[in-house]
Design an enzyme around this catalytic site. Structure first.
Site, mmCIF file in Angstrom:
data_model
loop_
_atom_site.group_PDB
_atom_site.id
_atom_site.type_symbol
_atom_site.label_atom_id
_atom_site.label_comp_id
_atom_site.label_asym_id
_atom_site.label_seq_id
_atom_site.Cartn_x
_atom_site.Cartn_y
_atom_site.Cartn_z
ATOM 1 N NE ARG A 178 -10.067 1.000 2.466
ATOM 2 C CZ ARG A 178 -10.159 -0.259 2.032
ATOM 3 N NH1 ARG A 178 -9.116 -1.068 2.129
ATOM 4 N NH2 ARG A 178 -11.292 -0.703 1.516
ATOM 5 C CG ASP A 179 -2.711 8.168 3.374
ATOM 6 O OD1 ASP A 179 -2.184 8.926 2.534
ATOM 7 O OD2 ASP A 179 -2.276 8.025 4.538
ATOM 8 C CG ASN A 200 0.817 16.953 -0.482
ATOM 9 O OD1 ASN A 200 0.100 17.947 -0.540
ATOM 10 N ND2 ASN A 200 0.566 15.946 0.345
ATOM 11 C CG HIS A 242 1.434 9.976 -3.851
ATOM 12 N ND1 HIS A 242 2.793 10.201 -3.715
ATOM 13 C CD2 HIS A 242 0.862 10.606 -2.798
ATOM 14 C CE1 HIS A 242 3.022 10.917 -2.640
ATOM 15 N NE2 HIS A 242 1.867 11.194 -2.059
HETATM 16 P P1 AMP Z 1 2.592 12.833 0.540
HETATM 17 O O1 AMP Z 1 2.663 13.692 1.756
HETATM 18 O O2 AMP Z 1 1.804 13.478 -0.575
HETATM 19 O O3 AMP Z 1 3.960 12.357 0.088
HETATM 20 O O4 AMP Z 1 1.723 11.592 0.939
HETATM 21 C C1 AMP Z 1 2.245 10.360 1.327
HETATM 22 C C2 AMP Z 1 1.135 9.605 1.973
HETATM 23 O O5 AMP Z 1 1.498 8.249 2.039
HETATM 24 C C3 AMP Z 1 0.808 10.049 3.400
HETATM 25 O O6 AMP Z 1 -0.545 10.521 3.457
HETATM 26 C C4 AMP Z 1 1.014 8.793 4.250
HETATM 27 O O7 AMP Z 1 0.055 8.639 5.257
HETATM 28 C C5 AMP Z 1 0.915 7.701 3.187
HETATM 29 N N1 AMP Z 1 1.635 6.469 3.490
HETATM 30 C C6 AMP Z 1 2.886 6.350 3.987
HETATM 31 N N2 AMP Z 1 3.232 5.051 4.085
HETATM 32 C C7 AMP Z 1 2.172 4.333 3.651
HETATM 33 C C8 AMP Z 1 1.918 2.942 3.496
HETATM 34 N N3 AMP Z 1 2.813 2.001 3.834
HETATM 35 N N4 AMP Z 1 0.710 2.566 3.021
HETATM 36 C C9 AMP Z 1 -0.212 3.491 2.685
HETATM 37 N N5 AMP Z 1 -0.021 4.816 2.780
HETATM 38 C C10 AMP Z 1 1.160 5.234 3.262
#
Ligand code: AMP
Ligand code: ZN
Length: 110
Positions: free
Chosen positions: A30-31, A88, A101
């Site tokens: 989960r995010d 992204n 991801h």
């Molecule tokens: P991006 O902007 O595509 O690089 O997305 C990175 C995502 O990772 C963001 O939506 C963050 O909320 C999420 N994220 C960051 N740290 C963690 C974590 N420790 N566990 C789960 N999700 C995370």
């Protein structure tokens, strides 16, 4: 693998994170800052910085991500209601974690 990569640390269980799914090639979790009722991240175990860095032989990783997205959408109960899939790419594209991801986002009441 860069030693400072957060998602490599999650994949390697250096940062405890509940996996919704795991196999030899992928993990799903989960995010931490969800943008919708369902917001999960589909992450290849192999460190690839972004879509820009994909090599031809890594095509199966990309197709695998989409097949997994289909299954996870069903598992999360949003396959019929609908969802978004998002990569992204680099800072201007909103990427903040530089480990490839796929975001699966859905579950809105519409
Ligand atoms: P991006 O902007 O595509 O690089 O997305 C990175 C995502 O990772 C963001 O939506 C963050 O909320 C999420 N994220 C960051 N740290 C963690 C974590 N420790 N566990 C789960 N999700 C995370
Ligand atoms: Zn990484």
């Amino acid at each position: 693998m860069p030693s400072d990569c957060l998602f490599c640390k999650i994949v390697n269980r250096e940062i405890p994170t509940e996996f919704l799914y795991e196999d030899d090639d992928f993990v799903v979790f989960r995010d931490i800052n969800p943008a919708a009722p369902v917001h999960v991240l589909l992450v290849p175990k192999k460190h690839i910085r972004s879509i820009n860095d994909l090599q031809k032989e890594e095509g199966p990783i990309v197709s695998g991500l989409f097949m997994l997205a289909k299954d996870m959408a069903k598992e999360q109960g949003v396959n019929t209601s609908g969802y978004k899939l998002l990569f992204n790419v680099e800072k201007g594209g909103g990427q903040v974690i530089f480990h490839l991801h796929l975001h699966l986002i859905g579950g809105w009441k519409r």
